[in-house]
Design a protein around this motif. Structure first.
Motif, PDB file in Angstrom:
ATOM      1  N   SER A   7      43.795 -48.066  64.736  1.00  0.00           N
ATOM      2  CA  SER A   7      45.481 -47.710  64.846  1.00  0.00           C
ATOM      3  C   SER A   7      46.094 -47.508  65.094  1.00  0.00           C
ATOM      4  O   SER A   7      46.046 -47.031  66.407  1.00  0.00           O
ATOM      5  N   GLY A   8      47.890 -47.930  64.935  1.00  0.00           N
ATOM      6  CA  GLY A   8      48.508 -47.723  66.038  1.00  0.00           C
ATOM      7  C   GLY A   8      48.893 -48.317  67.429  1.00  0.00           C
ATOM      8  O   GLY A   8      49.166 -47.642  68.089  1.00  0.00           O
ATOM      9  N   LEU A   9      48.116 -49.698  67.570  1.00  0.00           N
ATOM     10  CA  LEU A   9      47.966 -50.071  68.576  1.00  0.00           C
ATOM     11  C   LEU A   9      49.862 -50.308  68.930  1.00  0.00           C
ATOM     12  O   LEU A   9      50.436 -50.696  68.058  1.00  0.00           O
ATOM     13  N   ILE A  28      48.540 -58.456  72.676  1.00  0.00           N
ATOM     14  CA  ILE A  28      48.217 -57.241  72.926  1.00  0.00           C
ATOM     15  C   ILE A  28      46.833 -57.523  71.269  1.00  0.00           C
ATOM     16  O   ILE A  28      47.993 -57.411  69.572  1.00  0.00           O
ATOM     17  N   LYS A  29      45.659 -57.226  71.795  1.00  0.00           N
ATOM     18  CA  LYS A  29      44.585 -56.641  70.244  1.00  0.00           C
ATOM     19  C   LYS A  29      43.465 -55.541  70.680  1.00  0.00           C
ATOM     20  O   LYS A  29      43.697 -55.412  72.349  1.00  0.00           O
ATOM     21  N   LEU A  30      42.931 -54.760  70.527  1.00  0.00           N
ATOM     22  CA  LEU A  30      41.900 -54.217  70.192  1.00  0.00           C
ATOM     23  C   LEU A  30      40.675 -54.145  69.798  1.00  0.00           C
ATOM     24  O   LEU A  30      40.822 -55.096  68.293  1.00  0.00           O
ATOM     25  N   ASN A  89      44.504 -57.033  64.510  1.00  0.00           N
ATOM     26  CA  ASN A  89      45.632 -57.398  64.458  1.00  0.00           C
ATOM     27  C   ASN A  89      46.210 -57.905  65.939  1.00  0.00           C
ATOM     28  O   ASN A  89      46.217 -57.156  66.504  1.00  0.00           O
ATOM     29  N   ILE A  90      46.800 -59.439  66.318  1.00  0.00           N
ATOM     30  CA  ILE A  90      47.683 -58.781  67.594  1.00  0.00           C
ATOM     31  C   ILE A  90      48.929 -58.387  67.690  1.00  0.00           C
ATOM     32  O   ILE A  90      49.578 -58.964  66.361  1.00  0.00           O
ATOM     33  N   ILE A  91      49.229 -57.715  68.082  1.00  0.00           N
ATOM     34  CA  ILE A  91      50.361 -56.858  67.751  1.00  0.00           C
ATOM     35  C   ILE A  91      51.314 -57.531  69.420  1.00  0.00           C
ATOM     36  O   ILE A  91      50.793 -58.389  70.145  1.00  0.00           O
ATOM     37  N   ILE A  92      52.966 -57.651  69.509  1.00  0.00           N
ATOM     38  CA  ILE A  92      53.593 -57.894  71.170  1.00  0.00           C
ATOM     39  C   ILE A  92      53.875 -56.410  71.159  1.00  0.00           C
ATOM     40  O   ILE A  92      55.218 -56.031  70.824  1.00  0.00           O
ATOM     41  N   GLY A  93      53.467 -56.621  72.327  1.00  0.00           N
ATOM     42  CA  GLY A  93      54.574 -55.762  73.239  1.00  0.00           C
ATOM     43  C   GLY A  93      55.732 -55.883  74.094  1.00  0.00           C
ATOM     44  O   GLY A  93      55.256 -57.564  74.497  1.00  0.00           O
ATOM     45  N   TYR A  94      55.579 -54.954  74.563  1.00  0.00           N
ATOM     46  CA  TYR A  94      56.933 -55.236  76.426  1.00  0.00           C
ATOM     47  C   TYR A  94      56.708 -54.289  77.275  1.00  0.00           C
ATOM     48  O   TYR A  94      55.948 -53.646  77.034  1.00  0.00           O
ATOM     49  N   SER A  95      57.331 -55.632  78.882  1.00  0.00           N
ATOM     50  CA  SER A  95      56.731 -54.202  80.050  1.00  0.00           C
ATOM     51  C   SER A  95      58.128 -53.356  79.871  1.00  0.00           C
ATOM     52  O   SER A  95      58.512 -53.820  78.946  1.00  0.00           O
ATOM     53  N   GLY A  96      58.018 -52.752  81.286  1.00  0.00           N
ATOM     54  CA  GLY A  96      59.302 -51.794  81.009  1.00  0.00           C
ATOM     55  C   GLY A  96      60.505 -53.122  81.467  1.00  0.00           C
ATOM     56  O   GLY A  96      60.408 -54.134  82.049  1.00  0.00           O
ATOM     57  N   GLU A  97      61.819 -52.076  81.678  1.00  0.00           N
ATOM     58  CA  GLU A  97      62.892 -52.340  81.528  1.00  0.00           C
ATOM     59  C   GLU A  97      63.180 -51.764  82.972  1.00  0.00           C
ATOM     60  O   GLU A  97      63.060 -51.278  83.008  1.00  0.00           O
TER      61      GLU A  97
END
Length: 1193
Positions: A751-753, A818-820, A833-841
């Motif tokens: 959890s917590g991905l 992202i998935k795990l 489930n596939i989640i959406i992450g972002y690279s740095g700003e």
């Protein structure tokens, strides 16, 4: 227009309405501060009935109540023309209300005010109106005078006695009575019709009476009027005998009366029709004549009578209380007796005045939003829909041009509404049978975000519980709300967080690391507002050593354990219950920190004891039963039962039936010691991660000794069993042999991905590790997959034993999928489930351009700018941030604080704008703007300078009231710290106050250089309340209010006149009197030593006229005063002075000293004395109190 377009036009409208459904109006919360600031058009809250009948004996009250902000003003129309309320002395309008009250105390006729009334409520944002109120005065006319001839009828004939009540308003209720005021008995043969007439299906001889009287009851006047009575004479072929036998089978007493077939008295003919309105009460009537009396039955063509139909008046009346369209049709009544039958058909038509299908509701929109007003009504015939705006037909609305509004039949569509287009719209639905009128306002609201909940709220939760953090907010346009933890991150949503639209943040399972400060930030184009919620995650409260069932012999001690483990920061309270009732702890029962002791137990102590542990956020309970036993020595017959004890440990544990995730455990129970075993507890220990720690696995009823244990994969188990009876637990059994379950791929999904950038060119992917019992096999690891969102590139993958992975060399702020999945040596677990992450700003590269201001006011200014290209933000767009500061004041010599302030505007439109508020009037400001993402700000825009307009000043710096006397008040004040413009003077208002009563307001004006004023009071006891305000060209500023001190006549009199009663004055007078007394005594003593002094010793002293020179050159200080006694001395009976015990002769020249007859001392002091004599005198003085005083002098 719609008819010309046909189906094509209808389809277009349907499509538009479908698209508009996605736009919802703003729901304004019932927060008092928001409601107070909210500007809204009027809303009608209360009005009189459309058909309004009044009692002529009372005053007429026509109600019209409305609310709005500003408070509405009211006007009336009567019979379609303006009704000037002020010109009619009998008509008054209530304050802050439109309700009219018409009084007839001074004369006048209520009938003169009959007519059609309509109320209009208006403010700056529109006009709402009531329905048209038809006012009529109740009437209860008298029965017309008439002479009624006796009614003569043959026995067996039908008869109708007409009532014909006078036409009242509303119509009266009718009923029949005799002269004894008793109701006429009604039955199947005799009954009253719907029109009030009294019907006899056939007349009997016993019906002969002289007092059939119809009565009319008028509801409004509460009066009953009686018609002249009918006299009924029944003719019979044979004499009527009252004593003859009359029964139900032969009501004619044996007389021969011809039998007749039924015939309808009401209604007449074979058919009739009836029209009734939807929702009204329907009554159909069939009354028939005939001998014998006919019975009535009802039918409906095409079906049975439904459950709504009720039959009254001995089945002669069919009643439906609330008619609907399906009640229309043909109803048939049949009257039959043994001679024959007859039918009558009644055709019922149901019409309908207009009724609502969709009633338009108030619409609150933000600027540039879309909205709909829908007004749908039905009726028969179908009603016509007409729209009005502010009381005028929308077609003739030339005073309010609104290009953003379009009307399509029963719908008004608003598109990109703007400030200033607020109005009240009326929908009028009408047909031949009535009309409906309703108001719905459209209010255009712009409001910066506001937080509605408490500030800095503290929430405490128990670990692993679901938690909700509330952040209610409001704004127009509807703000976007985001959550942050500890002021960091890119917004909390996803994983074990879930953000709701109402501002609530859900934490699905609170953990210790979730503790911290959460900030909710609401943003719209008008600004940003935030609130904080502090979350504390606490350990659960648990009873780690619970009380156990036990038996105790009477007279011994019983003890129940209740040891608790809880969060150290939460105070706990431990309470004990007995049989679910509070246990009173007296001198015998003792409660300590983790147990309850019951000494000298007796039968009354037997029962179930419950330990309850509570904190402010959770609790835990545990119970055990106490059984009290008799002493064996007292009851030898029960000695075989008495030695109860805890059971022995189970023995011979054996494992069988091994499966991948289960095994059968069998054991032999030990001795229960005369108390049956109620429960077996199976515990396990594994040697992989928590070796040596025994944990509960499951429990089973006491009658089982072989069970199937459900196990986890890849765990090396051993088991033991504990038996429980009413006394307590046994010791654990010996452990079983070990049993290792086979391995399997992981069942659980980590959890917590989440994925976020810690630098501008990376993305950190992290998750929560699986529990030890979720590993299911050796060498647990995690397979992480990621790829750029919205691209067709292949997934990148890495396998790690850690709980995070950093992806390097990414582009700045790009989305990734992202998935795990968890992996062990037995295989792959399920994918997440596939989640959406972002690279740095990174820092935004472009500034906002063309920063400019408009609509400069005294405290606010509109800010406009050209937005940046979204690709230059290099991160999640957070806001456009304005930096502004006060360069100076246009008031000469006024120093200002040049501290920079910021305000954020969240806007993604092509031509953004915002409002900068809380500015200081008459000041020079400078601003610039940057664009910001979650981590950085971009370069600044061009700087803009502007000057705010002059405003009203602040309150004076101080305002003092000084009252030094009873007739004058002195006032002082100083100029405001922030004049907000050029001061042109001061305005002073004042009025007398006496408790809750105040006098008329008086006013004084002063030049700006005047800061004092003196007011002369007309009376001493008058008190004033003063209101001081500074003035600029714009107007008066904030008022400084003060009240003069309470300065009564009595207090003033005590301070000024009764000074002699003051303590300090009395003390001063006493001191002065004491000093004078001492001086008098000293003078007296000096004179007693001789009245002559050598001239050489007095040559420097001036001579008084009263001084007499002696023969030896000395002066005699004798005067007329010497003839008077000393003040305060006691006179003797002969008028002389009482001689002291210490004679003054001793201090003179031998015995020459003597007194005159008046008591004065006439001896003289010698010029020189011998040394010895002097020494003798000194010795004498030392023992004399008088000389002691003299020596001091």
């Amino acid at each position: 227009m719609l008819a010309q377009g046909g189906p094509w036009a209808l389809s277009v409208i349907s499509l538009v309405l479908l698209l508009w459904q996605e736009v919802s109006a703003i729901n304004v919360p019932l927060d008092s501060k928001i409601q107070q600031d909210l500007k809204q058009p009027p809303t009608i809250m209360k009005q009189s009935l459309k058909d309004y009948i009044v009692d002529p004996r009372d005053n007429i009250i026509i109600e019209c109540e409305a609310k709005g902000n500003p408070v509405p003003t009211f006007s009336w129309r009567r019979n379609g023309k303006f009704f000037n309320v002020g010109k009619d002395p009998r008509v008054t309008m209530r304050k802050r209300s439109g309700t009219l009250e018409i009084s007839f105390r001074s004369g006048g006729r209520p009938e003169d005010y009959e007519g059609e009334y309509q109320c209009f409520a208006s403010n700056d944002f529109g006009t709402a109106l009531t329905s048209k109120i038809l006012l009529r005065v109740s009437k209860s006319p008298l029965w017309p005078k008439e002479v009624l001839e006796p009614v003569v009828v043959s026995e067996g004939s039908p008869l109708v006695l007409a009532c014909n009540p006078p036409p009242g308003l509303p119509p009266p209720l009718t009923f029949w009575m005799d002269s004894g005021m008793m109701p006429i008995t009604q039955d199947k043969r005799v009954s009253m019709g719907l029109n009030g007439d009294l019907y006899f299906s056939n007349v009997l001889a016993k019906d002969s009476h002289t007092d059939y009287s119809c009565n009319a009851r008028f509801l409004f006047t509460h009066t009953i009027q009686q018609k002249n009575p009918f006299t009924l004479k029944v003719q019979t072929k044979e004499p009527y005998n009252d004593t003859s036998s009359v029964n139900s089978t032969d009501p004619y007493g044996g007389r021969k009366v011809a039998e007749t077939t039924p015939n309808f008295l009401s209604p007449t003919g074979t058919d009739s029709s009836r029209m009734v309105m939807r929702g009204e009460k329907l009554k159909l009537e069939c009354i028939a004549s005939g001998v014998p009396t006919p019975s009535i039955k009802w039918f409906k063509k095409g079906g049975d009578l439904n459950q709504k139909v009720k039959l009254d008046n001995f089945n002669k009346t069919l009643r439906i209380d609330s008619v609907s369209e399906e009640d229309a049709g043909e109803y048939m009544c049949m009257a039959n007796n043994k001679i024959g039958s007859i039918r009558h058909s009644i055709y019922v038509q149901v019409k309908a005045a207009p009724y609502w299908l969709v009633q338009p509701s108030n619409l609150v929109l933000a600027p540039d939003e879309n909205g709909l007003l829908v007004c749908r009504a039905n009726g028969k015939p179908k009603p016509h829909i007409q729209w009005l705006v502010n009381g005028e037909p929308i077609e003739s609305d030339s005073s309010l041009p609104n290009p953003s509004r379009s009307v399509a039949g029963d719908t008004i569509m608003f598109r990109s509404v703007q400030i200033g287009s607020s109005a009240v719209y009326q929908c009028n639905a009408s047909n031949d049978h009535g009309y409906l009128l309703t108001n719905a306002f459209v209010s255009i609201l712009d409001m910066a975000p506001r937080m509605l909940g408490p500030k800095n709220q503290l929430i405490k939760v128990i670990e692993n519980n679901r938690t909700f953090l509330d952040c209610p907010y409001f704004g127009s346009p509807l703000p976007e709300l985001r959550w942050f933890k500890n002021g960091q991150g890119s917004g909390l949503d996803g994983g074990h967080y879930r953000a709701y639209n109402n501002g609530t943040l859900e934490i699905k399972r609170a953990r210790a690391e979730d503790q911290g400060t959460y900030t909710c930030v609401a943003s719209n184009i008008l600004g940003t507002e935030e609130n904080q919620v502090r979350l504390e995650v606490k350990e659960p409260t648990r009873i780690v050593r619970a009380p156990e069932h036990q038996s105790a012999i009477r007279g011994t001690m019983a003890r129940f354990d209740c040891r608790v483990k809880s969060d150290l920061t939460l105070p706990i309270t431990v309470t004990w219950l007995k049989d679910d009732k509070p246990l009173s702890l007296g001198s015998r029962l003792k409660k300590d920190e983790d147990s309850l002791s019951i000494p000298n137990v007796h039968e009354g102590d037997e029962g179930t004891y419950t330990c309850t542990v509570r904190t402010e956020i959770d609790q835990d309970t545990a119970s055990a039963r106490l059984t009290v036993l008799e002493d064996a020595s007292l009851s030898p017959s029960q000695s075989s039962v008495l030695p109860t004890d805890r059971p022995d440990s189970p023995m011979d544990l054996e494992l069988s039936d091994p499966e991948a995730r289960s095994v059968r455990l069998t054991w032999i129970p030990g001795d229960d010691h005369n108390s049956p075993v109620t429960l077996f507890v199976v515990q396990f220990e594994e040697d992989g991660w928590q070796s040596g720690k025994w944990q509960n696995l499951s429990s089973y009823p006491g009658d089982l000794n072989s069970v199937i244990l459900e196990l986890s994969p890849f765990v090396n188990y051993q088991f033991r069993v504990i038996a429980v009876n009413s006394v307590g637990q046994s010791l654990p059994s010996l452990p079983s042999q070990r049993y290792r379950t086979s391995g399997a791929p992981p069942d659980a999904i980590p959890s917590g991905l989440k994925g976020w950038g810690t630098r501008k060119n990376n993305m950190e992917i992290s998750w929560e590790p699986l529990l030890d019992t979720e590993r299911n096999g050796p060498y647990l690891r995690y397979s992480v997959w990621w790829r750029r969102k919205d691209t067709r590139e292949e997934w990148s993958n890495v396998t790690t034993v850690e709980t995070k992975h950093i992806v390097h060399d990414t582009e700045t702020y790009v989305p990734y999928e992202i998935k795990l999945q968890a992996v062990n040596d037995f295989g792959l677990g399920r994918e997440s489930n596939i989640i959406i992450g972002y690279s740095g700003e990174d820092k935004p590269t472009a500034p906002p351009t063309d920063l400019r201001v408009s609509k400069i006011d005294s405290t606010k200014v509109n800010v406009h700018w050209t937005p940046v290209d979204p690709s230059t933000v290099l991160g999640e767009f957070k806001e456009y941030r304005v930096y502004y500061w006060r360069e100076g004041s246009m008031v000469k010599g006024l120093r200002v604080n040049k501290e920079k302030r910021t305000k954020g505007f969240y806007s993604t439109v092509a031509q953004p704008t915002g409002i900068l508020t809380d500015l200081q009037p008459y000041s020079h400001y400078r601003i610039y703007m940057v664009v910001a993402n979650n981590r950085y700000e971009g370069p600044p825009s061009n700087h803009v300078e502007f000057r705010t307009k002059e405003g009203v000043p602040e309150a004076p710096k101080f305002f003092k009231i000084i009252q030094r006397s009873t007739d004058v008040i002195h006032l002082e004040w100083d100029k405001p710290l922030e004049p907000n413009g050029i001061l042109i003077g001061y305005k002073l208002k004042y009025q007398t106050v006496n408790g809750s009563r105040v006098g008329p307001m008086q006013m004084e004006s002063f030049l700006p250089n005047v800061t004092t004023y003196t007011l002369r009071l007309p009376e001493r006891a008058v008190r004033y309340k003063f209101y001081m305000a500074a003035l600029t060209q714009v107007g008066a500023g904030e008022v400084y209010a003060e009240e003069s001190p309470h300065f009564t006549n009595e207090a003033y009199s005590k301070d000024q006149v009764d000074i002699a009663t003051q303590g300090w004055f009395i003390g001063l007078m006493c001191a002065i009197a004491l000093i004078i007394l001492i001086l008098l005594i000293v003078c007296f003593i000096k004179r007693s030593r001789g009245g002559k002094y050598p001239v050489r010793e007095k040559k420097d002293l001036p001579l008084d006229a009263v001084d007499q020179k002696g023969e030896d050159g000395s002066f005699d200080y004798h005067s007329d005063e010497d003839n008077k006694p000393l003040q305060g001395s006691q006179n003797s009976l002969d008028g002389g002075v009482k001689e002291s015990d210490d004679s003054l002769v001793d201090y003179g020249e031998g015995g020459d000293g003597q007194f005159n007859e008046d008591g004065s001392f006439i001896g003289q002091y010698t010029v020189k004395k011998d040394k010895d004599e002097t020494e003798g005198n000194e010795s004498s003085e030392a023992t004399s109190p008088v000389n002691a005083i003299y020596s001091l002098a």
